[in-house]
Design a protein around this motif. Sequence first.
Motif, PDB file in Angstrom:
ATOM      1  N   UNK A   1       0.814  -1.196   0.137  1.00  0.00           N
ATOM      2  CA  UNK A   1      -0.029  -0.062   0.026  1.00  0.00           C
ATOM      3  C   UNK A   1       0.857   1.329  -0.087  1.00  0.00           C
ATOM      4  N   UNK A   2       2.074   1.353   0.887  1.00  0.00           N
ATOM      5  CA  UNK A   2       2.782   2.240   0.759  1.00  0.00           C
ATOM      6  C   UNK A   2       3.577   2.620  -0.739  1.00  0.00           C
ATOM      7  N   UNK A   3       3.889   1.450  -1.300  1.00  0.00           N
ATOM      8  CA  UNK A   3       4.560   1.735  -2.661  1.00  0.00           C
ATOM      9  C   UNK A   3       3.389   2.190  -3.594  1.00  0.00           C
ATOM     10  N   UNK A   4       2.050   1.849  -3.686  1.00  0.00           N
ATOM     11  CA  UNK A   4       1.269   2.373  -4.336  1.00  0.00           C
ATOM     12  C   UNK A   4       0.965   3.735  -4.061  1.00  0.00           C
ATOM     13  N   UNK A   5       0.813   4.148  -3.013  1.00  0.00           N
ATOM     14  CA  UNK A   5       0.736   5.308  -2.321  1.00  0.00           C
ATOM     15  C   UNK A   5       1.636   6.366  -2.890  1.00  0.00           C
ATOM     16  N   UNK A   6       3.082   5.953  -2.698  1.00  0.00           N
ATOM     17  CA  UNK A   6       3.851   6.965  -3.227  1.00  0.00           C
ATOM     18  C   UNK A   6       4.321   6.653  -4.799  1.00  0.00           C
ATOM     19  N   UNK A   7       3.572   5.878  -5.549  1.00  0.00           N
ATOM     20  CA  UNK A   7       3.680   5.964  -6.930  1.00  0.00           C
ATOM     21  C   UNK A   7       4.955   5.182  -7.309  1.00  0.00           C
ATOM     22  N   UNK A   8       5.639   4.330  -6.632  1.00  0.00           N
ATOM     23  CA  UNK A   8       6.891   3.907  -6.994  1.00  0.00           C
ATOM     24  C   UNK A   8       6.642   2.910  -8.322  1.00  0.00           C
ATOM     25  N   UNK A   9       5.779   2.145  -8.612  1.00  0.00           N
ATOM     26  CA  UNK A   9       5.600   1.371  -9.575  1.00  0.00           C
ATOM     27  C   UNK A   9       5.428   2.261 -10.835  1.00  0.00           C
ATOM     28  N   UNK A  10       4.772   3.411 -10.698  1.00  0.00           N
ATOM     29  CA  UNK A  10       4.559   4.431 -11.884  1.00  0.00           C
ATOM     30  C   UNK A  10       5.886   5.237 -12.195  1.00  0.00           C
ATOM     31  N   UNK A  11       6.543   5.477 -11.149  1.00  0.00           N
ATOM     32  CA  UNK A  11       8.210   6.151 -11.533  1.00  0.00           C
ATOM     33  C   UNK A  11       8.886   5.253 -12.111  1.00  0.00           C
ATOM     34  N   UNK A  12       9.100   3.999 -11.695  1.00  0.00           N
ATOM     35  CA  UNK A  12       9.868   2.835 -12.542  1.00  0.00           C
ATOM     36  C   UNK A  12       9.405   2.989 -13.920  1.00  0.00           C
ATOM     37  N   UNK A  13       8.075   2.798 -14.280  1.00  0.00           N
ATOM     38  CA  UNK A  13       7.467   2.491 -15.614  1.00  0.00           C
ATOM     39  C   UNK A  13       7.899   3.888 -16.217  1.00  0.00           C
ATOM     40  N   UNK A  14       7.512   4.992 -15.847  1.00  0.00           N
ATOM     41  CA  UNK A  14       8.127   6.186 -16.259  1.00  0.00           C
ATOM     42  C   UNK A  14       9.563   6.388 -16.595  1.00  0.00           C
ATOM     43  N   UNK A  15      10.410   6.182 -15.657  1.00  0.00           N
ATOM     44  CA  UNK A  15      11.856   5.929 -15.795  1.00  0.00           C
ATOM     45  C   UNK A  15      12.301   4.983 -17.179  1.00  0.00           C
ATOM     46  N   UNK A  16      11.783   3.767 -17.178  1.00  0.00           N
ATOM     47  CA  UNK A  16      12.087   2.929 -18.219  1.00  0.00           C
ATOM     48  C   UNK A  16      11.433   3.389 -19.622  1.00  0.00           C
ATOM     49  N   UNK A  17      10.261   4.064 -19.430  1.00  0.00           N
ATOM     50  CA  UNK A  17       9.497   4.563 -20.756  1.00  0.00           C
ATOM     51  C   UNK A  17      10.396   5.766 -21.461  1.00  0.00           C
ATOM     52  N   UNK A  18      10.800   6.380 -20.670  1.00  0.00           N
ATOM     53  CA  UNK A  18      11.842   7.509 -21.200  1.00  0.00           C
ATOM     54  C   UNK A  18      13.121   7.190 -21.958  1.00  0.00           C
ATOM     55  N   UNK A  19      13.574   5.760 -21.630  1.00  0.00           N
ATOM     56  CA  UNK A  19      14.772   5.365 -22.312  1.00  0.00           C
ATOM     57  C   UNK A  19      14.437   4.210 -23.331  1.00  0.00           C
ATOM     58  N   UNK A  20      13.244   3.936 -23.889  1.00  0.00           N
ATOM     59  CA  UNK A  20      13.080   3.243 -24.855  1.00  0.00           C
ATOM     60  C   UNK A  20      12.247   4.058 -25.924  1.00  0.00           C
ATOM     61  N   UNK A  21      12.048   3.706 -26.916  1.00  0.00           N
ATOM     62  CA  UNK A  21      11.415   4.546 -28.163  1.00  0.00           C
ATOM     63  C   UNK A  21      10.389   3.514 -28.724  1.00  0.00           C
TER      64      UNK A  21
END
Length: 169
Positions: free
Chosen positions: A121-141
């Motif tokens: 629940x803390x990971x969801x609240x702090x948006x850790x998975x979303x931040x990881x997805x965005x981090x990876x998403x910015x490095x692919x095309x």
Amino acid sequence: LGIVEWSVILALSLLNYALRFIRWYSYFSTPNAPPRYIWQYLYIYVAGFALTLTPGKTGEVLRSAMLKQQGVSWHTSLAAMFVERIMDLLVMVGFSLLCLDLLTNSSIWLVVTLVILGTGMLALYLQWPRKLILFIGKRVHGRLRALMLLGARMFHNSTAIIYSRHLPL
């Protein structure tokens, strides 16, 4: 089992579906929504069960298509479906670990349950998975990038639903 026992089982099942519908409807309800929308959403919710046994939760996608006609975006309706699955997963993990606690007579499983659910629940609240997805998403095309950014938006909508943050429909 007799008629009384079957009646109790049926009543509890109906109560379960009623409570699940109320939770699901709350994902889309707004203070300005007239009461007539409740019946439309109930129709959509029940229609989603028509394809329950199909692969990939096709009935859930049917709900999204029907909600689109009500003005609910795909991002929001699919996020609601995702939230439903997250909640189901959390409940099953919690029940499983609590059963281990009862079967082993060891309190460690209660602690493990609380730590896992609390961390999730803390990971969801702090948006850790979303931040990881965005981090990876910015490095692919290409299409993968577009898919990752779409996933990040859906994840944002999902956590907004879970934590009752403002969510534009």
